[in-house]
Motif scaffolding. Structure first.
Motif, PDB file in Angstrom:
ATOM      1  N   SER A 171      32.877  23.096  38.842  1.00 46.16           N
ATOM      2  CA  SER A 171      32.005  22.333  39.739  1.00 46.16           C
ATOM      3  C   SER A 171      32.680  22.164  41.080  1.00 46.16           C
ATOM      4  N   PHE A 172      31.902  21.814  42.091  1.00 47.46           N
ATOM      5  CA  PHE A 172      32.453  21.222  43.305  1.00 47.46           C
ATOM      6  C   PHE A 172      32.790  19.779  42.937  1.00 47.46           C
ATOM      7  N   PRO A 173      33.876  19.206  43.500  1.00 44.11           N
ATOM      8  CA  PRO A 173      34.252  17.843  43.118  1.00 44.11           C
ATOM      9  C   PRO A 173      33.111  16.840  43.236  1.00 44.11           C
ATOM     10  N   LYS A 174      33.086  15.911  42.296  1.00 45.45           N
ATOM     11  CA  LYS A 174      32.155  14.780  42.272  1.00 45.45           C
ATOM     12  C   LYS A 174      30.706  15.212  42.069  1.00 45.45           C
ATOM     13  N   SER A 175      30.540  16.245  41.255  1.00 50.55           N
ATOM     14  CA  SER A 175      29.195  16.763  40.975  1.00 50.55           C
ATOM     15  C   SER A 175      28.757  16.530  39.535  1.00 50.55           C
ATOM     16  N   GLY A 176      29.594  15.860  38.730  1.00 54.27           N
ATOM     17  CA  GLY A 176      29.263  15.627  37.334  1.00 54.27           C
ATOM     18  C   GLY A 176      30.198  16.327  36.375  1.00 54.27           C
ATOM     19  N   THR A 177      31.374  16.697  36.863  1.00 62.09           N
ATOM     20  CA  THR A 177      32.339  17.444  36.055  1.00 62.09           C
ATOM     21  C   THR A 177      32.724  16.693  34.786  1.00 62.09           C
ATOM     22  N   LYS A 229      33.490  31.549  28.259  1.00 62.20           N
ATOM     23  CA  LYS A 229      32.261  30.829  28.570  1.00 62.20           C
ATOM     24  C   LYS A 229      32.490  29.925  29.787  1.00 62.20           C
ATOM     25  N   VAL A 230      31.682  30.117  30.826  1.00 64.42           N
ATOM     26  CA  VAL A 230      31.798  29.303  32.039  1.00 64.42           C
ATOM     27  C   VAL A 230      30.516  28.498  32.218  1.00 64.42           C
ATOM     28  N   LEU A 231      30.660  27.194  32.392  1.00 67.52           N
ATOM     29  CA  LEU A 231      29.530  26.302  32.654  1.00 67.52           C
ATOM     30  C   LEU A 231      29.738  25.673  34.021  1.00 67.52           C
ATOM     31  N   TYR A 232      28.662  25.530  34.786  1.00 64.15           N
ATOM     32  CA  TYR A 232      28.759  25.003  36.150  1.00 64.15           C
ATOM     33  C   TYR A 232      27.741  23.885  36.328  1.00 64.15           C
ATOM     34  N   VAL A 233      28.164  22.790  36.948  1.00 66.81           N
ATOM     35  CA  VAL A 233      27.259  21.687  37.225  1.00 66.81           C
ATOM     36  C   VAL A 233      27.237  21.426  38.728  1.00 66.81           C
ATOM     37  N   HIS A 234      26.035  21.235  39.274  1.00 59.69           N
ATOM     38  CA  HIS A 234      25.901  20.884  40.683  1.00 59.69           C
ATOM     39  C   HIS A 234      24.931  19.716  40.815  1.00 59.69           C
ATOM     40  N   ARG A 235      24.842  19.168  42.028  1.00 61.16           N
ATOM     41  CA  ARG A 235      24.216  17.859  42.219  1.00 61.16           C
ATOM     42  C   ARG A 235      23.593  17.788  43.610  1.00 61.16           C
ATOM     43  N   ASP A 236      22.677  16.862  43.800  1.00 60.57           N
ATOM     44  CA  ASP A 236      22.129  16.607  45.132  1.00 60.57           C
ATOM     45  C   ASP A 236      23.300  16.456  46.104  1.00 60.57           C
ATOM     46  N   VAL A 237      23.326  17.295  47.129  1.00 58.58           N
ATOM     47  CA  VAL A 237      24.467  17.352  48.027  1.00 58.58           C
ATOM     48  C   VAL A 237      24.734  16.011  48.707  1.00 58.58           C
ATOM     49  N   HIS A 283      30.083  27.468  47.640  1.00 56.12           N
ATOM     50  CA  HIS A 283      30.577  27.132  46.305  1.00 56.12           C
ATOM     51  C   HIS A 283      29.435  27.200  45.295  1.00 56.12           C
ATOM     52  N   VAL A 284      28.357  26.515  45.597  1.00 56.34           N
ATOM     53  CA  VAL A 284      27.208  26.499  44.689  1.00 56.34           C
ATOM     54  C   VAL A 284      26.597  27.890  44.574  1.00 56.34           C
ATOM     55  N   LYS A 285      26.429  28.550  45.701  1.00 62.47           N
ATOM     56  CA  LYS A 285      25.819  29.874  45.694  1.00 62.47           C
ATOM     57  C   LYS A 285      26.605  30.852  44.839  1.00 62.47           C
ATOM     58  N   GLY A 286      27.924  30.785  44.907  1.00 61.80           N
ATOM     59  CA  GLY A 286      28.755  31.720  44.170  1.00 61.80           C
ATOM     60  C   GLY A 286      28.514  31.671  42.672  1.00 61.80           C
TER      61      GLY A 286
END
Length: 314
Positions: free
Chosen positions: A69-75, A150-158, A201-204
């Motif tokens: 994740s990008f920091p503070k996105s729900g990691t 296995k890779v999991l990614y979480v993102h959030r309202d910017v 970061h998110v796009k990648g």
């Protein structure tokens, strides 16, 4: 705001591929500075501890599970969900695994923390490895992508990411950020903060959603049961309805904030963070706190910036 390049601590030798970024006097921790490396913003800590050289030694395994994740996105939230999904048989009805999350999920890009915290190195782990990372997708070791890990990614309202990252940067003692929220927001948009650029970061990760399970913080709020099932399906784990209900119950924000295995209160004991008006590591855990920080006009401009097309960093 100074436009002069930061002067890093004398003991740091700057490799050719690391480029000093302008200093930011809002960071009060002595020697804190940032660099651009392979298109991403990294800190003096990453350079001083030789993080990228250490990553060259990483060898992915097919059994690895990596939460990104990008920091503070729900990691932290996703980490605990993943852990409980994979350990549901041994944890049914338990409030926690009796081991803090930081030890269960070592940070990929900070191998040196194992020595400081007397943790097992990811290189020495013989059991299935659970790993956390804030690295951009293109910076992950190639063996992560070729090993079928296995890779999991979480993102959030910017907007919520920016607010949460601001408070975190004020709280953590290796940053000691003391600028205003407006200062921080502007630095966020200039890609000057650690692990930026955010949009890339998110796009990648989203560009690799055929192999990466991409989830959102908002989904975990609105229907955590469906998120638990998606995680289980992705990891090849069979769960009963009772298992799902138990995981949902024990991964609520309130339960995790009260749980010493997940609330990172040990950071206060170690002096890594200061218990200040910023609150604790797990602060509010809500959707929409940005409304307390952005005017309607600022929110519109921030979202316009967020939605602009950006290039891939691959």
């Amino acid at each position: 705001m100074s436009t002069e390049p930061a002067t890093p601590p004398e003991e740091i030798t700057i490799p050719e591929e690391w480029h000093s970024l302008p200093s930011d006097p809002n960071y009060k921790f002595p020697g804190y500075c940032t660099f651009k490396y392979r298109g991403a913003t990294m800190s003096s800590t990453h350079l001083q501890w030789g993080v990228m050289q250490q990553l060259e030694q990483f060898r992915g395994r097919s059994s690895d599970i990596i939460v990104a994740s990008f920091p503070k996105s729900g990691t932290t939230w996703l980490q605990e969900i993943v852990w409980r999904v994979t350990h549901h048989q041994s944890m049914a009805g338990e409030k926690g695994p009796k081991t803090c999350l930081e030890y269960r999920f070592p940070l990929l890009e900070m191998q040196s923390q194992e020595k400081l915290m007397e943790m097992a190195s990811w290189a020495d782990m013989t059991d299935q490895r659970f790993i956390k990372t804030h690295l951009h997708y293109h910076m992950l070791p190639e063996s992560v992508k070729t090993s079928e890990a296995k890779v999991l990614y979480v993102h959030r309202d910017v907007r919520d990411v920016c607010v949460s990252f601001y408070h975190f940067s004020r709280m953590i003692n290796v940053h000691k950020y003391r600028g205003t929220f407006a200062d921080f927001r502007d630095s966020f948009m200039r890609d000057a903060l650690m692990f930026c650029p955010y949009r890339e970061h998110v796009k990648g990760y989203l560009e690799h959603s055929d192999t990466v399970l991409c989830l959102t913080y908002e989904q975990m709020h609105q229907d955590r049961g469906s998120v638990v099932r998606k995680v289980a399906d992705f990891l090849g784990v069979s769960l009963s309805d009772a298992d799902v209900d138990d995981i949902v119950k024990n991964t609520s924000f309130e339960v995790m904030k009260a749980n010493p295995d997940t609330n990172f209160r040990q950071w206060e004991d170690s002096g890594m963070v200061s218990g200040t008006e910023e609150g604790t590591f797990m602060r509010k855990g809500m959707v929409g706190d940005w409304r307390n920080y952005f005017t309607e006009e600022e929110s519109e401009a921030f979202l316009k910036w967020r939605n602009e097309e950006v290039a891939s960093l691959e």
